[in-house]
Design a protein around this motif. Structure first.
Motif, PDB file in Angstrom:
ATOM      1  N   ASP A  24       0.856  -1.175   0.000  1.00 34.53           N
ATOM      2  CA  ASP A  24       0.000   0.000   0.000  1.00 34.53           C
ATOM      3  C   ASP A  24       0.899   1.236   0.000  1.00 34.53           C
ATOM      4  O   ASP A  24       2.122   1.131   0.200  1.00 34.53           O
ATOM      5  CB  ASP A  24      -0.908  -0.041   1.226  1.00 34.53           C
ATOM      6  N   VAL A  25       0.311   2.423  -0.198  1.00 31.22           N
ATOM      7  CA  VAL A  25       1.095   3.652  -0.289  1.00 31.22           C
ATOM      8  C   VAL A  25       0.781   4.607   0.865  1.00 31.22           C
ATOM      9  O   VAL A  25       1.667   5.009   1.614  1.00 31.22           O
ATOM     10  CB  VAL A  25       0.864   4.353  -1.644  1.00 31.22           C
ATOM     11  N   ASP A  26      -0.492   4.975   1.027  1.00 29.68           N
ATOM     12  CA  ASP A  26      -0.854   5.999   2.006  1.00 29.68           C
ATOM     13  C   ASP A  26      -0.621   5.531   3.437  1.00 29.68           C
ATOM     14  O   ASP A  26      -1.049   4.437   3.823  1.00 29.68           O
ATOM     15  CB  ASP A  26      -2.315   6.413   1.826  1.00 29.68           C
ATOM     16  N   TYR A  61       3.288  -1.860  -6.252  1.00 29.74           N
ATOM     17  CA  TYR A  61       2.640  -0.837  -5.438  1.00 29.74           C
ATOM     18  C   TYR A  61       1.159  -0.784  -5.797  1.00 29.74           C
ATOM     19  O   TYR A  61       0.796  -0.703  -6.977  1.00 29.74           O
ATOM     20  CB  TYR A  61       3.312   0.517  -5.674  1.00 29.74           C
ATOM     21  N   THR A  85      -2.510   1.042  -4.860  1.00 30.41           N
ATOM     22  CA  THR A  85      -3.344   2.035  -4.195  1.00 30.41           C
ATOM     23  C   THR A  85      -4.747   1.957  -4.766  1.00 30.41           C
ATOM     24  O   THR A  85      -4.924   1.631  -5.947  1.00 30.41           O
ATOM     25  CB  THR A  85      -2.793   3.463  -4.364  1.00 30.41           C
ATOM     26  N   THR A 120      -3.320   9.173  -9.904  1.00 33.50           N
ATOM     27  CA  THR A 120      -2.117   8.362  -9.695  1.00 33.50           C
ATOM     28  C   THR A 120      -0.823   8.908 -10.271  1.00 33.50           C
ATOM     29  O   THR A 120       0.244   8.514  -9.802  1.00 33.50           O
ATOM     30  CB  THR A 120      -2.334   6.932 -10.220  1.00 33.50           C
ATOM     31  N   TYR A 167       1.205  10.100  -7.477  1.00 27.74           N
ATOM     32  CA  TYR A 167       1.657   8.994  -6.627  1.00 27.74           C
ATOM     33  C   TYR A 167       2.837   8.266  -7.267  1.00 27.74           C
ATOM     34  O   TYR A 167       3.825   7.951  -6.594  1.00 27.74           O
ATOM     35  CB  TYR A 167       0.507   8.015  -6.380  1.00 27.74           C
ATOM     36  N   THR A 172      -3.820   0.611  -9.587  1.00 30.29           N
ATOM     37  CA  THR A 172      -4.699   1.652  -9.101  1.00 30.29           C
ATOM     38  C   THR A 172      -6.131   1.259  -9.423  1.00 30.29           C
ATOM     39  O   THR A 172      -6.379   0.189  -9.982  1.00 30.29           O
ATOM     40  CB  THR A 172      -4.324   2.992  -9.745  1.00 30.29           C
ATOM     41  N   ARG A 204      -9.498  -3.461  -3.834  1.00 32.75           N
ATOM     42  CA  ARG A 204      -8.207  -3.966  -3.351  1.00 32.75           C
ATOM     43  C   ARG A 204      -8.167  -5.493  -3.449  1.00 32.75           C
ATOM     44  O   ARG A 204      -7.179  -6.074  -3.883  1.00 32.75           O
ATOM     45  CB  ARG A 204      -7.928  -3.507  -1.925  1.00 32.75           C
ATOM     46  N   ASN A 223      -6.668   1.196   7.165  1.00 32.09           N
ATOM     47  CA  ASN A 223      -7.430   0.736   6.004  1.00 32.09           C
ATOM     48  C   ASN A 223      -8.260  -0.485   6.378  1.00 32.09           C
ATOM     49  O   ASN A 223      -7.716  -1.572   6.605  1.00 32.09           O
ATOM     50  CB  ASN A 223      -6.489   0.364   4.852  1.00 32.09           C
TER      51      ASN A 223
END
Length: 523
Positions: free
Chosen positions: A266-268, A315, A317, A324, A327, A342, A357, A381
């Motif tokens: 994940d990123v955030d 990656y 998200t 994106t 990102y 994404t 997801r 999340n």
């Protein structure tokens, strides 16, 4: 405040119920060549300002994508297609004169008995030349308590650029083609030791036109001249991929061997500071403020890239495609190179956003049934807390490690519980709730040793983990580890939560328990 929090917690919990699905069948022994059929729900155009107001008024959320209580849910209500064109005031003749552009997202390729197949995915769109007062008007919609003209110059420029990227007009029924050539090593030195192949130059035409929302996603067989066969190498191979005749359209994709280790991240709030659980910070950190890594997490990923042979980084998200580029630019300046996923625009309503997801995780696991996976995320999340532990039973033997940053233990702004029930049946060596990146430093993740015993876990295996009276004492499966009394913060412990917040949360859960039986129409 209490009613607002009750609504938020109830809706987040019901989101989890709505996203639940029956147990999936075991993964196939052979890699999947074609993508799983795309789920295409009806697009719902919402009032953007109303969604932002709801997001800001919610007081944050537990990251259950698709509700106005997180960034991804907020972005899901951005007008697209004809609605975006009308909002921008662009007529058909003006639109026709604009250049067609391609968002080309870095893909992964797999090896089957037929040879290499590479995934091409992204979107085709036209971007109106929004400037001046119109651009500022649209940008201000996203900025809480501040006008874009009052931001520092660098933040104002970023906020305007992100807004201009968001409000584009997708192009349906477009045919897309790409030119491929060997990819030299990226400046970030990542990609887990990927090599530049001796050949691979070719032009690929996608077999299908773009969707109603301008998306494309397809695996296409490659000509093998100059490429190392997947059954004869353990190294990843880099290919530069250029969309023909449509800028910007460039990406680096990776041919990934059938066996090895992949990191799905994940990123955030795990790779960068977003604070999606604090609405105003979440918006400003996504639109205006410079993207900042979370602590020394880049060092952890760089070490994995150097120390684990032929590792593949992916990656993922759940933000929609128009957001994106920002990102991807941050990731490839800060972390090892790798493929990217994404949310396509055809995943646009609440139920689809909740499912995206899981859909993308299953796609990469099914594409590489013999690879081992390390999945990385954070506790804010809700979909991660649901989907990551479920992977262990859905794809037996493929999950090496589940590594989760506990945001409630490290950020005083995260006041929301998280659900740890999915971890009750898992071996502690396969998962680890950590407090800071250095907790991951000496783990032997390549061999499935994922648990740092110096960080007490203190899991309650409940949906109220993180509240002050939940998960604060050692459990049978998660004893207080050596060093627990040394002052090191527990991964399963709330840092500080007012007593009244716990009371309100429990009251909200009691309310939603009654509402859950009334069916979806109650909302």
């Amino acid at each position: 405040m209490s009613l607002c929090l009750a609504w938020l917690l109830a809706s987040s919990h019901l989101a989890g119920l709505a996203g639940a699905s029956p147990g999936a069948a075991p993964a196939s022994a052979e890699p999947i060549l074609a993508p799983t059929p795309v789920h295409e729900p009806p697009t719902r155009i919402k009032g953007l300002q109303a969604s932002i107001s709801a997001f800001l008024g919610s007081g944050g959320g537990s990251g259950s994508d698709g509700f106005p209580t997180d960034i991804a849910g907020l972005f899901s209500r951005i007008p697209i297609g004809g609605a975006a064109q009308r909002l921008l005031g662009v007529d058909n003749s003006e639109l026709a004169a604009l250049p067609t552009q391609v968002l080309n997202i870095p893909g992964y390729g797999n090896w089957t008995q037929a040879g290499w197949n590479l995934r091409f995915h992204g979107a085709v769109y036209k971007k109106a030349n929004i400037t001046g007062a119109k651009l500022d008007e649209l940008t201000n919609v996203f900025l809480p308590d501040v006008a874009v003209k009052d931001l520092p110059p660098d933040q104002a420029a970023q906020a305007r650029n992100v807004t201009a990227e968001i409000f584009n007009v997708p192009q349906k029924n477009q045919r897309v083609s790409f030119y491929l050539e060997p990819g030299p090593g990226p400046a970030t030195g990542g990609g887990g030791g990927a090599v530049t192949p001796q050949g691979g130059q070719q032009t690929i035409a996608l077999p299908y036109p773009t969707t109603e929302e301008g998306d494309f996603d397809a695996f296409v067989a490659l000509a093998g001249a100059g490429l190392q066969p997947g059954n004869g190498t353990s190294q990843l191979q880099r290919l530069n991929v250029y969309a023909t005749g449509a800028p910007p359209g460039n990406a680096t994709s990776y041919l990934v061997p059938p066996e090895g280790i992949s990191v799905v991240s994940d990123v955030d709030d795990i790779l960068r500071i977003t604070r999606i659980f604090v609405p105003k910070d979440g918006i400003l950190n996504s639109f205006a403020r410079p993207y900042v890594p979370w602590m020394n997490m880049p060092d952890i990923y760089a070490n994995w890239s150097r120390s684990i042979p032929n590792i593949h980084f992916h990656y993922l998200t759940t933000l929609p495609e128009p957001v994106t580029p920002q990102y991807m630019d941050f990731i490839y300046r800060t972390y090892p190179g790798g493929s990217f996923d994404t949310r396509p625009l055809n995943f646009s309503d609440t139920s689809a956003t909740l499912a995206i997801r899981n859909y993308l995780l299953h796609k990469v696991f099914e594409t590489f049934p013999k690879r081992k996976f390390i999945v990385v995320g954070d506790t804010s999340n809700r979909d991660i807390m649901r989907d990551y532990p479920a992977l262990v039973s859905t794809f037996p033997g493929q999950v090496l490690c589940i590594l989760l940053r506990n945001t409630t233990a490290t950020d005083p702004g995260d006041h929301f519980p998280y659900n740890t029930t999915g971890f009750a049946a898992l071996n502690q060596q396969t998962y680890f709730f950590f407090v800071q990146p250095d907790d991951l430093t000496h783990l032997d993740i390549a061999n499935g040793n994922c648990y740092n015993r110096s960080v007490p876990q203190n899991l309650s295996f409940s949906d109220t983990q993180g509240l002050p009276f939940a998960g604060n004492s050692p459990s049978a499966n998660n004893p207080a580890a050596p060093g627990a009394g040394s002052g090191k913060k527990s991964a399963g412990h709330r840092s500080s939560v007012p007593w009244w917040l716990s009371a309100v949360a429990m009251a909200a859960m009691a309310v939603m328990a009654g509402l859950a039986g009334a069916g979806p129409g109650v909302w």
